[in-house]
Write a protein that holds these residues in place. Structure first.
Motif, PDB file in Angstrom:
ATOM      1  N   MET A   1       2.885  -2.181   5.462  1.00 46.68           N
ATOM      2  CA  MET A   1       2.944  -0.859   4.176  1.00 46.68           C
ATOM      3  C   MET A   1       3.165   0.852   4.731  1.00 46.68           C
ATOM      4  O   MET A   1       3.506   0.929   4.360  1.00 46.68           O
ATOM      5  CB  MET A   1       1.556  -0.734   3.306  1.00 46.68           C
ATOM      6  N   THR A   2       3.734   0.514   6.319  1.00 50.57           N
ATOM      7  CA  THR A   2       3.673   1.587   6.720  1.00 50.57           C
ATOM      8  C   THR A   2       5.692   1.014   7.112  1.00 50.57           C
ATOM      9  O   THR A   2       6.673   1.525   7.435  1.00 50.57           O
ATOM     10  CB  THR A   2       3.830   1.463   8.609  1.00 50.57           C
ATOM     11  N   GLU A   3       5.799  -0.670   7.556  1.00 55.92           N
ATOM     12  CA  GLU A   3       7.590  -0.785   7.111  1.00 55.92           C
ATOM     13  C   GLU A   3       7.646  -0.850   5.576  1.00 55.92           C
ATOM     14  O   GLU A   3       9.328  -1.273   6.122  1.00 55.92           O
ATOM     15  CB  GLU A   3       7.237  -2.009   8.324  1.00 55.92           C
ATOM     16  N   ARG A   4       7.402  -1.504   4.615  1.00 56.79           N
ATOM     17  CA  ARG A   4       7.802  -2.082   3.468  1.00 56.79           C
ATOM     18  C   ARG A   4       7.413  -0.738   2.704  1.00 56.79           C
ATOM     19  O   ARG A   4       6.440  -0.378   2.214  1.00 56.79           O
ATOM     20  CB  ARG A   4       7.588  -2.927   3.429  1.00 56.79           C
ATOM     21  N   SER A   5       8.461  -0.784   1.110  1.00 58.46           N
ATOM     22  CA  SER A   5       8.046   0.015   0.004  1.00 58.46           C
ATOM     23  C   SER A   5       6.609  -1.238  -0.601  1.00 58.46           C
ATOM     24  O   SER A   5       6.474  -2.542  -0.183  1.00 58.46           O
ATOM     25  CB  SER A   5       9.308  -0.474  -0.593  1.00 58.46           C
ATOM     26  N   LEU A   6       5.582  -0.366  -0.893  1.00 50.76           N
ATOM     27  CA  LEU A   6       4.571  -0.581  -2.450  1.00 50.76           C
ATOM     28  C   LEU A   6       5.237  -2.195  -2.788  1.00 50.76           C
ATOM     29  O   LEU A   6       5.199  -3.241  -3.382  1.00 50.76           O
ATOM     30  CB  LEU A   6       3.822   0.136  -3.272  1.00 50.76           C
ATOM     31  N   LYS A   7       6.473  -1.419  -3.760  1.00 51.37           N
ATOM     32  CA  LYS A   7       6.901  -2.544  -4.741  1.00 51.37           C
ATOM     33  C   LYS A   7       7.579  -3.953  -4.347  1.00 51.37           C
ATOM     34  O   LYS A   7       6.881  -4.525  -4.374  1.00 51.37           O
ATOM     35  CB  LYS A   7       8.204  -2.008  -5.362  1.00 51.37           C
ATOM     36  N   ASP A   8       8.170  -3.563  -2.744  1.00 54.06           N
ATOM     37  CA  ASP A   8       8.636  -4.918  -1.995  1.00 54.06           C
ATOM     38  C   ASP A   8       7.281  -5.777  -1.387  1.00 54.06           C
ATOM     39  O   ASP A   8       7.040  -7.071  -1.890  1.00 54.06           O
ATOM     40  CB  ASP A   8      10.261  -4.655  -1.147  1.00 54.06           C
ATOM     41  N   ARG A  69      -4.912   5.418  -0.237  1.00 51.48           N
ATOM     42  CA  ARG A  69      -4.610   4.169   0.351  1.00 51.48           C
ATOM     43  C   ARG A  69      -5.044   3.709   1.861  1.00 51.48           C
ATOM     44  O   ARG A  69      -4.857   2.414   1.249  1.00 51.48           O
ATOM     45  CB  ARG A  69      -3.050   4.554  -0.250  1.00 51.48           C
ATOM     46  N   THR A  70      -5.189   4.938   2.700  1.00 56.38           N
ATOM     47  CA  THR A  70      -5.077   3.880   3.706  1.00 56.38           C
ATOM     48  C   THR A  70      -6.435   3.326   4.017  1.00 56.38           C
ATOM     49  O   THR A  70      -7.000   2.732   4.478  1.00 56.38           O
ATOM     50  CB  THR A  70      -4.848   5.368   4.517  1.00 56.38           C
ATOM     51  N   HIS A  71      -7.330   4.215   3.129  1.00 59.55           N
ATOM     52  CA  HIS A  71      -9.048   3.967   3.149  1.00 59.55           C
ATOM     53  C   HIS A  71      -9.088   2.284   2.681  1.00 59.55           C
ATOM     54  O   HIS A  71      -9.636   1.250   3.163  1.00 59.55           O
ATOM     55  CB  HIS A  71     -10.102   5.384   2.397  1.00 59.55           C
ATOM     56  N   ASP A  72      -7.901   2.252   1.437  1.00 58.73           N
ATOM     57  CA  ASP A  72      -8.626   0.857   1.027  1.00 58.73           C
ATOM     58  C   ASP A  72      -7.667   0.039   1.464  1.00 58.73           C
ATOM     59  O   ASP A  72      -8.368  -1.301   1.788  1.00 58.73           O
ATOM     60  CB  ASP A  72      -8.039   0.881  -0.525  1.00 58.73           C
ATOM     61  N   ARG A  74      -7.399   0.140   5.029  1.00 68.29           N
ATOM     62  CA  ARG A  74      -8.535  -0.749   6.752  1.00 68.29           C
ATOM     63  C   ARG A  74      -9.680  -1.100   5.835  1.00 68.29           C
ATOM     64  O   ARG A  74      -9.681  -2.262   6.395  1.00 68.29           O
ATOM     65  CB  ARG A  74      -8.565   0.680   6.952  1.00 68.29           C
ATOM     66  N   MET A  75     -10.026  -0.849   4.072  1.00 70.32           N
ATOM     67  CA  MET A  75     -11.284  -1.687   4.184  1.00 70.32           C
ATOM     68  C   MET A  75     -10.356  -2.904   4.210  1.00 70.32           C
ATOM     69  O   MET A  75     -12.115  -4.100   4.338  1.00 70.32           O
ATOM     70  CB  MET A  75     -11.375  -0.595   2.803  1.00 70.32           C
ATOM     71  N   ILE A  76     -10.191  -3.065   3.037  1.00 77.78           N
ATOM     72  CA  ILE A  76      -9.787  -4.816   3.290  1.00 77.78           C
ATOM     73  C   ILE A  76      -9.718  -6.009   3.793  1.00 77.78           C
ATOM     74  O   ILE A  76      -9.992  -6.733   3.894  1.00 77.78           O
ATOM     75  CB  ILE A  76      -8.385  -4.284   1.805  1.00 77.78           C
TER      76      ILE A  76
END
Length: 249
Positions: A1-8, A69-72, A74-76
């Motif tokens: 998620m830090t390197e690619r778009s959510l769509k990708d 988003r970040t919380h989810d 890390r939780m997942i």
């Protein structure tokens, strides 16, 4: 998620889902008609769980605060299989349809749990009350046409309308009614399988509370969060499985 778009990322997860099911079809289900979607017996819920991942706060489309988003995310990553399964597809219990023995110990001494309802608004009945638990939050969603008698059985004499309920109250009162005891026992049971996570029940009154938006988000089988419904998702995946089958030698 830090390197690619959510769509990708969502596209890559969809492709991986197609690859898994296409591989199964190619190697183990050649006897079925080409136009039939074939799912492995032990992976019947695989497509549903993948759709749940795509609709989770970590990956869903649309506006979402970065801290959530970040919380989810890390939780997942920290969840075990059982906890993640419930998080991706919540348990929904129709309180208004409880059987006489539901919520009480059965012949074997174990609590009798009612059957779950599929996570789609098409399965929601007018006037119904539903307990929705995904292991992280627990909602009590109440239809706007709920029976006053049901509210009295659940909350007590003064409460005959949705407006009379206090949305900040997170616990059911202890009453002597059969329904109240059933629901309290079910909530207590759900709290025991959460490990260290406390369980509080949040009211979601139709047309009144903001928690209703969270209820809609948890209906994974419906079209929401800029994502397809479960039926449309299966059609989409099946189409790509067929294309992959035609392309492979």
């Amino acid at each position: 998620m830090t390197e690619r778009s959510l769509k990708d990322i969502r596209g890559a997860m969809t492709e991986k889902t197609v690859d898994v099911l296409a591989g199964y079809r190619k190697n183990f289900s050649g006897s079925h008609p080409p136009g039939q979607l074939v799912l492995p017996e032990n992976l019947k819920e695989f497509g549903m769980h993948m759709l749940g991942v795509l609709k989770s706060r970590a990956f869903k489309g649309g506006h979402e605060y970065s801290d959530r988003r970040t919380h989810d995310m890390r939780m997942i990553k920290s969840m075990g299989a059982m906890e993640l399964s419930l998080y991706l597809y919540p348990r929904i219990i129709a309180i208004h349809n409880l059987g006489e023995q539901d919520g009480f110990p059965g012949e074997n001494g174990h609590l009798v749990m009612p059957p779950a309802v599929r996570a789609s608004f098409s399965r929601i009945e007018e006037g119904g009350v539903y307990l929705v638990d995904n292991g992280q939050i627990c909602l009590l969603w109440i239809h706007s046409h709920v029976s006053p008698n049901l509210l009295v059985d659940l909350f007590g004499e003064p409460y005959t309308t949705l407006q009379s309920l206090d949305p900040t109250n997170t616990k059911l009162p202890v009453l002597e009614t059969h329904l109240n005891a059933q629901v309290r026992n079910i909530v207590q049971y759900l709290s025991t399988i959460r490990g260290s996570k406390a369980l509080t029940v949040q009211l979601a009154r139709q047309g009144l509370d903001g928690a209703e938006y969270e209820f809609a988000r948890l209906l994974v089988e419906d079209r929401n969060n800029e994502a397809q419904s479960y039926v449309d998702w299966l059609v989409h995946v099946h189409r790509h499985i067929q294309l992959e089958a035609r392309a492979s030698p």
